[in-house]
Motif scaffolding. Structure first.
Motif, PDB file in Angstrom:
ATOM      1  N   SER A   1     -12.668   2.418   9.837  1.00 26.93           N
ATOM      2  CA  SER A   1     -12.532   3.678   9.700  1.00 26.93           C
ATOM      3  C   SER A   1     -12.690   4.476  11.404  1.00 26.93           C
ATOM      4  O   SER A   1     -14.079   4.344  11.625  1.00 26.93           O
ATOM      5  N   VAL A   2     -12.000   4.702  11.988  1.00 23.59           N
ATOM      6  CA  VAL A   2     -11.951   5.156  13.368  1.00 23.59           C
ATOM      7  C   VAL A   2     -10.825   6.118  13.743  1.00 23.59           C
ATOM      8  O   VAL A   2      -9.845   5.975  13.334  1.00 23.59           O
ATOM      9  N   GLY A   3     -11.214   7.035  14.742  1.00 24.76           N
ATOM     10  CA  GLY A   3     -10.307   8.204  15.112  1.00 24.76           C
ATOM     11  C   GLY A   3     -10.191   9.253  14.239  1.00 24.76           C
ATOM     12  O   GLY A   3     -10.921   9.625  13.420  1.00 24.76           O
ATOM     13  N   THR A   4      -9.146   9.990  14.394  1.00 26.04           N
ATOM     14  CA  THR A   4      -8.811  11.258  13.637  1.00 26.04           C
ATOM     15  C   THR A   4      -7.957  10.803  12.214  1.00 26.04           C
ATOM     16  O   THR A   4      -7.508   9.929  12.156  1.00 26.04           O
ATOM     17  N   SER A   5      -8.308  11.751  11.198  1.00 26.97           N
ATOM     18  CA  SER A   5      -8.047  11.589   9.754  1.00 26.97           C
ATOM     19  C   SER A   5      -6.525  11.904   9.891  1.00 26.97           C
ATOM     20  O   SER A   5      -6.084  12.819  10.461  1.00 26.97           O
ATOM     21  N   ALA A   6      -5.543  10.950   9.221  1.00 31.78           N
ATOM     22  CA  ALA A   6      -4.137  11.500   9.079  1.00 31.78           C
ATOM     23  C   ALA A   6      -3.972  12.018   7.831  1.00 31.78           C
ATOM     24  O   ALA A   6      -4.139  11.590   6.652  1.00 31.78           O
ATOM     25  N   ASN A   7      -3.939  13.416   8.011  1.00 28.81           N
ATOM     26  CA  ASN A   7      -3.741  14.375   6.797  1.00 28.81           C
ATOM     27  C   ASN A   7      -3.117  15.735   7.306  1.00 28.81           C
ATOM     28  O   ASN A   7      -2.387  15.814   8.403  1.00 28.81           O
ATOM     29  N   GLY A   8      -3.201  16.484   6.332  1.00 32.34           N
ATOM     30  CA  GLY A   8      -2.588  17.917   6.555  1.00 32.34           C
ATOM     31  C   GLY A   8      -1.162  17.711   6.221  1.00 32.34           C
ATOM     32  O   GLY A   8      -0.653  16.956   5.410  1.00 32.34           O
ATOM     33  N   SER A   9      -0.015  18.118   7.429  1.00 31.09           N
ATOM     34  CA  SER A   9       1.143  18.207   7.114  1.00 31.09           C
ATOM     35  C   SER A   9       1.584  16.665   6.963  1.00 31.09           C
ATOM     36  O   SER A   9       1.211  15.858   8.046  1.00 31.09           O
ATOM     37  N   SER A  10       2.683  16.281   6.152  1.00 30.15           N
ATOM     38  CA  SER A  10       3.005  14.863   6.247  1.00 30.15           C
ATOM     39  C   SER A  10       3.599  14.716   7.379  1.00 30.15           C
ATOM     40  O   SER A  10       3.945  13.222   7.807  1.00 30.15           O
TER      41      SER A  10
ATOM     42  N   LYS B   1       0.776  -1.176   0.005  1.00 29.07           N
ATOM     43  CA  LYS B   1       0.025   0.018   0.041  1.00 29.07           C
ATOM     44  C   LYS B   1       0.889   1.029  -0.027  1.00 29.07           C
ATOM     45  O   LYS B   1       2.147   1.470   0.680  1.00 29.07           O
ATOM     46  N   THR B   2       0.609   2.187  -0.771  1.00 33.74           N
ATOM     47  CA  THR B   2       1.194   3.424  -0.834  1.00 33.74           C
ATOM     48  C   THR B   2       0.246   4.644  -1.006  1.00 33.74           C
ATOM     49  O   THR B   2      -0.751   4.209  -2.053  1.00 33.74           O
ATOM     50  N   PRO B   3       0.266   5.818  -0.437  1.00 34.53           N
ATOM     51  CA  PRO B   3       1.156   6.021   0.783  1.00 34.53           C
ATOM     52  C   PRO B   3       0.304   5.532   2.054  1.00 34.53           C
ATOM     53  O   PRO B   3      -0.703   5.418   2.132  1.00 34.53           O
ATOM     54  N   THR B   4       1.297   5.460   3.002  1.00 37.86           N
ATOM     55  CA  THR B   4       0.972   5.136   4.367  1.00 37.86           C
ATOM     56  C   THR B   4       1.537   6.083   5.328  1.00 37.86           C
ATOM     57  O   THR B   4       2.627   6.802   4.825  1.00 37.86           O
ATOM     58  N   SER B   5       1.197   5.997   6.509  1.00 40.95           N
ATOM     59  CA  SER B   5       1.961   6.658   7.685  1.00 40.95           C
ATOM     60  C   SER B   5       3.369   6.006   7.908  1.00 40.95           C
ATOM     61  O   SER B   5       3.619   4.907   7.372  1.00 40.95           O
ATOM     62  N   GLU B   6       4.187   6.326   8.943  1.00 39.54           N
ATOM     63  CA  GLU B   6       5.177   5.563   9.351  1.00 39.54           C
ATOM     64  C   GLU B   6       4.888   4.475  10.476  1.00 39.54           C
ATOM     65  O   GLU B   6       5.953   4.268  11.132  1.00 39.54           O
ATOM     66  N   LYS B   7       3.812   4.333  10.447  1.00 39.97           N
ATOM     67  CA  LYS B   7       3.234   3.537  11.836  1.00 39.97           C
ATOM     68  C   LYS B   7       3.101   2.025  11.369  1.00 39.97           C
ATOM     69  O   LYS B   7       2.408   1.791  10.283  1.00 39.97           O
ATOM     70  N   ILE B   8       3.498   1.048  11.963  1.00 38.21           N
ATOM     71  CA  ILE B   8       3.451  -0.396  11.681  1.00 38.21           C
ATOM     72  C   ILE B   8       3.357  -1.133  13.020  1.00 38.21           C
ATOM     73  O   ILE B   8       4.336  -0.908  13.926  1.00 38.21           O
TER      74      ILE B   8
ATOM     75  N   ASN C   1      -6.929   9.814   5.366  1.00 43.62           N
ATOM     76  CA  ASN C   1      -8.349   9.281   6.008  1.00 43.62           C
ATOM     77  C   ASN C   1      -7.917   8.731   7.535  1.00 43.62           C
ATOM     78  O   ASN C   1      -7.049   9.045   7.826  1.00 43.62           O
ATOM     79  N   ASN C   2      -9.019   8.257   8.037  1.00 44.59           N
ATOM     80  CA  ASN C   2      -8.963   7.747   9.338  1.00 44.59           C
ATOM     81  C   ASN C   2      -8.942   6.295   9.329  1.00 44.59           C
ATOM     82  O   ASN C   2      -9.326   5.536  10.300  1.00 44.59           O
ATOM     83  N   ASN C   3      -8.357   5.476   8.353  1.00 42.40           N
ATOM     84  CA  ASN C   3      -8.504   4.047   8.110  1.00 42.40           C
ATOM     85  C   ASN C   3      -7.397   3.387   8.608  1.00 42.40           C
ATOM     86  O   ASN C   3      -6.066   3.662   8.431  1.00 42.40           O
ATOM     87  N   PHE C   4      -7.377   2.355   9.736  1.00 39.28           N
ATOM     88  CA  PHE C   4      -6.610   1.420   9.964  1.00 39.28           C
ATOM     89  C   PHE C   4      -6.564   0.298   8.949  1.00 39.28           C
ATOM     90  O   PHE C   4      -7.748   0.021   8.777  1.00 39.28           O
ATOM     91  N   LEU C   5      -5.603  -0.417   8.555  1.00 42.50           N
ATOM     92  CA  LEU C   5      -5.444  -1.457   7.651  1.00 42.50           C
ATOM     93  C   LEU C   5      -4.982  -2.695   8.584  1.00 42.50           C
ATOM     94  O   LEU C   5      -3.886  -2.541   8.664  1.00 42.50           O
ATOM     95  N   ALA C   6      -5.521  -3.473   8.736  1.00 42.05           N
ATOM     96  CA  ALA C   6      -5.050  -4.979   9.483  1.00 42.05           C
ATOM     97  C   ALA C   6      -4.992  -6.045   8.336  1.00 42.05           C
ATOM     98  O   ALA C   6      -5.912  -6.459   7.671  1.00 42.05           O
ATOM     99  N   TYR C   7      -3.867  -6.593   8.091  1.00 37.51           N
ATOM    100  CA  TYR C   7      -3.526  -7.483   7.047  1.00 37.51           C
ATOM    101  C   TYR C   7      -3.312  -8.878   7.688  1.00 37.51           C
ATOM    102  O   TYR C   7      -2.547  -8.936   8.840  1.00 37.51           O
ATOM    103  N   SER C   8      -4.027  -9.932   7.456  1.00 42.51           N
ATOM    104  CA  SER C   8      -3.866 -11.227   7.984  1.00 42.51           C
ATOM    105  C   SER C   8      -2.351 -11.856   7.400  1.00 42.51           C
ATOM    106  O   SER C   8      -2.504 -12.105   5.977  1.00 42.51           O
TER     107      SER C   8
END
Length: 331
Positions: A196-205, A148-155, A175-182
């Protein structure tokens, strides 16, 4: 300032069903390494990591080092570059540049998941290591498969209820999407469970910066949002992969460089968050009954001697260790 932060391995972000010694060797920072096999941390020499942020390392069930990575290069147990072990598309300045997850049911195959810096084009990818090759020194057999691209720096990763399979979890960008891969014995499922939960990851990179961690029990997630300077707490369902019930937790309002590291206590009842500058460490009691009670439980439990925090990481000895800028020791 972000590129000067010294942070920890990310293998500790995996919630194991049975505590063993796979996390007993840490290779991180600038040639730093420690071992927990004796029950207390012992400094090691010879490490070749050269990174200002995330790294990952993995050992066997007896605590013998297998390999480690900074998200770009993979080194084997002899501190030599692994065969085909260069050119991974993580980033030395990504908060969680890499995590390592064992292939369910295998004692020689491992996934390395990497994430790019600040919503960079390389996004989330995986590579595969086979430690049975090259006389046990290992070899990368598959490299840089795009997820997936782009994503945050979080995993992060959580063991599923069967104690064998895993969820690998990241946060999308825009957006405010968490992605859980099995991940199961049949391989990686490229279709995620989307929450789709919490605040959206947007604005400043730079809002992509900061850690994502799971509680040791795997029932909660927490993340740090660096530029906007706050933490978030969530519930996680290990059976379905669904993230729910967001709770925003305020950081220090006067911070000149914001929320970065997160970690849970061994029993999962406390959440810790680090603020880069000033070097504050906060604690919340996440076992309390209501959101308001959790928010009100916020306590300043520590300050960094160098006034510049990095990540905080739970170790196999039940203690948490703090990275500090340009410091020759861990807090």
């Amino acid at each position: 300032m972000k590129k000067a932060i010294l942070t920890f391995i990310c293998i500790g972000t995996i919630t194991f069903a049975i505590a063993q010694k796979e996390t007993n060797n840490w290779y991180f920072g600038y040639s730093s390494a420690i071992n927990f096999n004796s029950g207390s941390p012992v400094s090691l020499s010879g490490g070749l990591c050269n990174t200002s942020e995330g790294s990952a390392s993995i050992s066997d069930k007896d605590g013998n080092l297998l390999f480690y990575t900074d998200g770009n290069t993979v080194w084997n147990k002899n501190n030599a570059v692994m065969v085909n072990g260069t050119g991974l598309l993580g980033n030395f300045s990504s908060s969680q540049s890499a995590i390592i997850v064992s292939w369910p049911g295998s004692d020689s195959l491992y996934y390395i998941f990497t994430v790019d810096e600040e919503t960079g084009p390389d996004g989330l990818r995986y590579s595969i290591v086979n430690t049975s090759l090259q006389g046990g020194l290992g070899e990368l057999t598959i490299k840089n498969i795009l997820v997936k691209t782009p994503t945050s720096e979080k995993i992060t990763a959580v063991c599923q209820p069967n104690g064998i399979d895993y969820w690998v979890i990241t946060h999308d960008w825009g957006n405010n999407n968490f992605l859980a891969y099995s991940i199961t014995s049949t391989g990686f499922n490229n279709t995620p469970v989307v929450s789709s939960v919490g605040t959206s990851a947007n604005g400043s990179s730079t809002n992509a910066i900061g850690y994502l961690k799971a509680s040791p029990q795997g029932d909660k997630l927490a993340q740090a949002i660096w530029a906007s300077n706050y933490f978030e707490l969530f519930d996680f369902d290990k059976t379905t992969g669904i993230v729910s019930h967001d709770l925003k937790l305020n950081s220090f309002s006067g911070a000149s460089s914001g929320a970065y590291g997160v970690e849970f206590s061994p029993d999962g009842t406390k959440l810790y968050g680090t603020v880069i500058t000033p070097g504050y460490i906060y604690q919340w009691d996440v076992s309390l009954a209501t959101d308001d009670e959790i928010k009100a439980s916020k306590v300043l439990v520590g300050t960094s001697a160098v006034n510049f925090n990095g990540a905080v990481q739970l170790a196999s000895d039940g203690k948490m260790y703090l990275a500090e800028l340009s410091s020759p020791w861990l807090g």
